[in-house]
Structure formats: structure tokens, C-alpha cells
Motif scaffolding. Structure first.
Motif, PDB file in Angstrom:
ATOM      1  N   LEU A 128       0.836  -1.205   0.000  1.00  0.00           N
ATOM      2  CA  LEU A 128       0.000   0.000   0.000  1.00  0.00           C
ATOM      3  C   LEU A 128       0.870   1.254   0.000  1.00  0.00           C
ATOM      4  N   ALA A 129       1.957   1.213   0.756  1.00  0.00           N
ATOM      5  CA  ALA A 129       2.873   2.356   0.792  1.00  0.00           C
ATOM      6  C   ALA A 129       3.491   2.602  -0.582  1.00  0.00           C
ATOM      7  N   GLN A 130       3.769   1.528  -1.311  1.00  0.00           N
ATOM      8  CA  GLN A 130       4.296   1.688  -2.668  1.00  0.00           C
ATOM      9  C   GLN A 130       3.293   2.386  -3.577  1.00  0.00           C
ATOM     10  N   GLU A 131       2.007   2.230  -3.250  1.00  0.00           N
ATOM     11  CA  GLU A 131       0.953   2.912  -4.009  1.00  0.00           C
ATOM     12  C   GLU A 131       0.703   4.322  -3.476  1.00  0.00           C
ATOM     13  N   LYS A 132       1.553   4.757  -2.532  1.00  0.00           N
ATOM     14  CA  LYS A 132       1.453   6.083  -1.909  1.00  0.00           C
ATOM     15  C   LYS A 132       0.160   6.253  -1.111  1.00  0.00           C
ATOM     16  N   ILE A 133      -0.280   5.154  -0.514  1.00  0.00           N
ATOM     17  CA  ILE A 133      -1.405   5.186   0.405  1.00  0.00           C
ATOM     18  C   ILE A 133      -0.849   5.266   1.823  1.00  0.00           C
ATOM     19  N   ASN A 134      -1.312   6.233   2.604  1.00  0.00           N
ATOM     20  CA  ASN A 134      -0.900   6.335   4.000  1.00  0.00           C
ATOM     21  C   ASN A 134      -1.510   5.179   4.795  1.00  0.00           C
ATOM     22  N   VAL A 135      -0.829   4.760   5.861  1.00  0.00           N
ATOM     23  CA  VAL A 135      -1.221   3.522   6.537  1.00  0.00           C
ATOM     24  C   VAL A 135      -1.383   3.722   8.045  1.00  0.00           C
ATOM     25  N   ILE A 136      -2.472   3.166   8.585  1.00  0.00           N
ATOM     26  CA  ILE A 136      -2.642   3.048  10.034  1.00  0.00           C
ATOM     27  C   ILE A 136      -2.328   1.606  10.399  1.00  0.00           C
ATOM     28  N   VAL A 137      -1.293   1.418  11.204  1.00  0.00           N
ATOM     29  CA  VAL A 137      -0.795   0.093  11.559  1.00  0.00           C
ATOM     30  C   VAL A 137      -1.419  -0.350  12.883  1.00  0.00           C
ATOM     31  N   VAL A 138      -2.049  -1.513  12.886  1.00  0.00           N
ATOM     32  CA  VAL A 138      -2.620  -2.069  14.112  1.00  0.00           C
ATOM     33  C   VAL A 138      -1.960  -3.415  14.386  1.00  0.00           C
ATOM     34  N   GLY A 139      -1.342  -3.540  15.552  1.00  0.00           N
ATOM     35  CA  GLY A 139      -0.690  -4.792  15.928  1.00  0.00           C
ATOM     36  C   GLY A 139      -0.607  -4.905  17.432  1.00  0.00           C
ATOM     37  N   ARG A 140      -0.252  -6.080  17.910  1.00  0.00           N
ATOM     38  CA  ARG A 140      -0.264  -6.295  19.361  1.00  0.00           C
ATOM     39  C   ARG A 140       1.091  -6.095  20.031  1.00  0.00           C
ATOM     40  N   SER A 141       2.174  -6.146  19.261  1.00  0.00           N
ATOM     41  CA  SER A 141       3.514  -6.000  19.835  1.00  0.00           C
ATOM     42  C   SER A 141       4.021  -4.575  19.624  1.00  0.00           C
ATOM     43  N   PRO A 142       4.263  -3.815  20.699  1.00  0.00           N
ATOM     44  CA  PRO A 142       4.749  -2.429  20.540  1.00  0.00           C
ATOM     45  C   PRO A 142       6.027  -2.341  19.714  1.00  0.00           C
ATOM     46  N   SER A 143       6.961  -3.258  19.942  1.00  0.00           N
ATOM     47  CA  SER A 143       8.232  -3.197  19.214  1.00  0.00           C
ATOM     48  C   SER A 143       8.036  -3.492  17.730  1.00  0.00           C
TER      49      SER A 143
END
Length: 316
Positions: free
Chosen positions: A69-84
């Protein structure tokens, strides 16, 4: 004699016509498959909005989708369980010159409403045009249904069913206001391709929910400019599948994600990776009893190896 010959001629003509129609249908299906899978260009994803929200974004398909998605120049909201891991993905995305926001949420260990509230805070004020519901949970290894404990049952239903549902409910109102959006729910061949998935029954059932939810929402919201789709992979080389080495039949997460993005906005159910779609056809052609037997034997072998690993761990 003439009447008998005439009747035989009519029967042969009818059979020939049926054969021609069948062959024509198969040719049409092959041409359609070739176009959809190999030749059709993907849609311009920025038309949906400038932001994409991705769950399960720190590993496997979710992470690979973030990068694509970033390669398509779409900004991203990242959701995950591990802070690191979330920070690691954020840094990699920022290096691709896109805007990034994040939310750390462990859907299995905390109050679900609190976790969802953090995601809502992260997306506040953004035109989230794409939701990729990639977060998912399976068994640690194959188990008979009576061996699945209460905690795994709760977590699996929460992540695969409730979280998927709540994430769609979160983004849908704003998409309706803008009359555009794409919702991609990652399903599974366990529910949509295989006739059964013995020793993974609860997982398969939860993914069947995702499949039917997506198909129904596609019909509900298609005329509102919102494309809802269930993408159905078979095995992909990810942490969840426990397959480390990619192959022709088992693509890497990046290879799969590249195919995945090309399918966004088209059919309500799809198998983005072309080899998986061929495997789907083979499974569809074979008798269900054969597929059931093969799958059961495979699952029993996985169960045996999983139990053996558990036993070694207890001894240590």
C-alpha cells in the motif's frame, strides 16, 4: 426405418449441441480466469481515500499489504499487538515517504472496547478509504474439537469473528458519507475452498462467517460505492501457517500481497494468487470424500507432531 433414423439423428444433434455448449462454457471460463487472474490491471487505490487501516499489520499478509500500500502512496494506520513490532513497521513505512499512524492492541488479552477505542482515536479525522482485516487466529496445531479449550475458543471467536465485525462497523459510517471505500476481509481456504477442515473445525467455521459476512455486505453496499471483498488464500509462507520457505504453491507474504492489491474492488470473493485458484479448481473437481480423507490424514499428522513437541517441552 426412416422415423427411427430421424429420431437417432435428433438425439445425436442434441448431444452434439450440449457438448458444444459445455466446451464453449469451459473456454469462456478459461478466458475469464486468464483475464481476471493474469491480465486485468488493478484499480487505482487512491480513489477510495488517502489512508488504509490494516489489522494484523506486524506479520505475514498484513505487514506485506502495508508495504505494498505504501508503494501505491497510500498512508497507513498500523494495528498490531507487539509495541516493538508496530514501531518497526512504522519506521519501515515512513522510509517509503508515506504518513503513518499506529495503535497497539492485543485483541486476545484486553478489554475489546478499550482496544477499539485506541484504533478509533488513531483514525480520527482521516479519510480511511481501505480497511484490510488481516488479523486472524488459528490453532497452535491440529486438535479434535473436544480438545479445544475454553480460552482458545474464546480468543479464536473474538479475533476472527468479533474483531472483524467491529472493524467493519468502525469504518463503514464514514465510507457511506463519502460514498466510497474498500473493505478487504482475509478469509481462508479452510472455509471457502475445502469441503471440510477436520481438526481445525472452529477455525474453519469462524472463517466461514467472514466469507458470508463479506458476501452479504458486498450486496448491501455495492450501490453505495463501497467494495466489500473476502480474499481467500490457501497456504502462504507466514508465521501463522508455520511454513517458512516459499514455493510455487506456497507464496511469500509479499508475493501474495502484490496479487491481493490487484483484486481490490472487483469480485466479492476471490483467490488472488493464481496458483491457489488452480488448486481451488482441482479441489472442486475431485470428489469431496477424497479431499476429506487427504485433509484428515494431514491434520492427524500435524496433531501428532504438535503433541510430540508439547511433550518435549513439558519434559524440559
Amino acid at each position: 426405418m426412416m422415423e427411427g433414423a430421424s429420431a437417432e439423428y435428433v438425439v445425436l444433434l442434441a448431444l452434439a449441441a450440449l457438448g458444444f455448449v459445455y466446451v464453449l462454457r469451459q473456454v469462456f471460463m478459461f478466458v475469464k480466469w486468464t483475464w481476471q487472474t493474469l491480465l486485468r490491471p488493478g484499480k487505482k487505490l487512491s480513489k477510495y481515500g488517502s489512508w488504509a487501516l490494516v489489522t494484523g499489520a506486524t506479520d505475514g499478509i498484513g505487514r506485506a499489504c502495508c508495504m505494498r500500500l505504501a508503494q501505491e502512496k497510500i498512508n497507513v494506520i498500523v494495528v498490531g499487538r507487539s509495541p516493538s513490532k508496530v514501531q518497526e513497521v512504522v519506521k519501515e513505512l515512513e522510509s517509503k515517504n508515506v504518513q503513518v499512524r499506529s495503535a497497539v492492541v492485543d485483541f486476545t488479552e484486553e478489554d475489546l472496547n478499550a482496544g477499539l477505542a485506541r484504533i478509533e482515536s488513531a483514525i480520527a479525522g482521516l479519510d480511511v478509504g481501505i480497511l484490510v482485516n488481516s488479523v486472524g487466529l488459528s490453532y497452535p496445531y491440529a486438535k479434535f474439537f473436544h480438545e479445544v479449550d475454553a480460552q482458545l475458543t474464546r480468543n479464536l471467536i473474538r479475533v476472527n469473528v468479533e474483531v472483524t465485525t467491529r472493524m467493519v462497523q468502525m469504518v463503514l459510517p464514514d465510507m457511506l458519507k463519502r460514498r466510497k471505500g474498500a473493505i478487504i476481509n482475509v478469509g481462508s481456504g479452510a472455509a471457502s475452498i475445502l469441503p471440510s477442515d477436520p481438526l481445525y473445525a472452529l477455525y474453519a467455521a469462524s472463517k466461514a462467517f467472514v466469507d458470508q459476512l463479506s458476501r452479504s455486505l458486498y450486496v448491501e453496499y455495492k450501490h453505495s460505492g463501497i467494495d466489500v471483498q473476502c480474499q481467500v488464500p490457501l497456504y502462504v509462507a507466514t508465521k501463522m501457517s508455520k511454513i517458512r520457505r516459499a514455493s510455487l504453491a506456497v507464496p511469500s507474504a509479499d508475493t501474495y500481497a502484490k496479487c491481493s492489491l490487484k483484486w481490490i474492488g472487483f469480485e466479492p470473493r476471490c483467490t488472488p494468487y493464481w496458483v491457489h485458484s488452480i488448486m481451488w479448481w482441482i479441489i472442486w473437481v475431485l470428489p469431496e470424500s477424497i479431499i476429506d480423507t487427504i485433509r484428515l490424514r494431514s491434520s492427524l499428522d500435524v496433531r501428532r507432531r504438535g503433541q510430540s513437541k508439547d511433550s518435549r517441552g513439558k519434559k524440559e
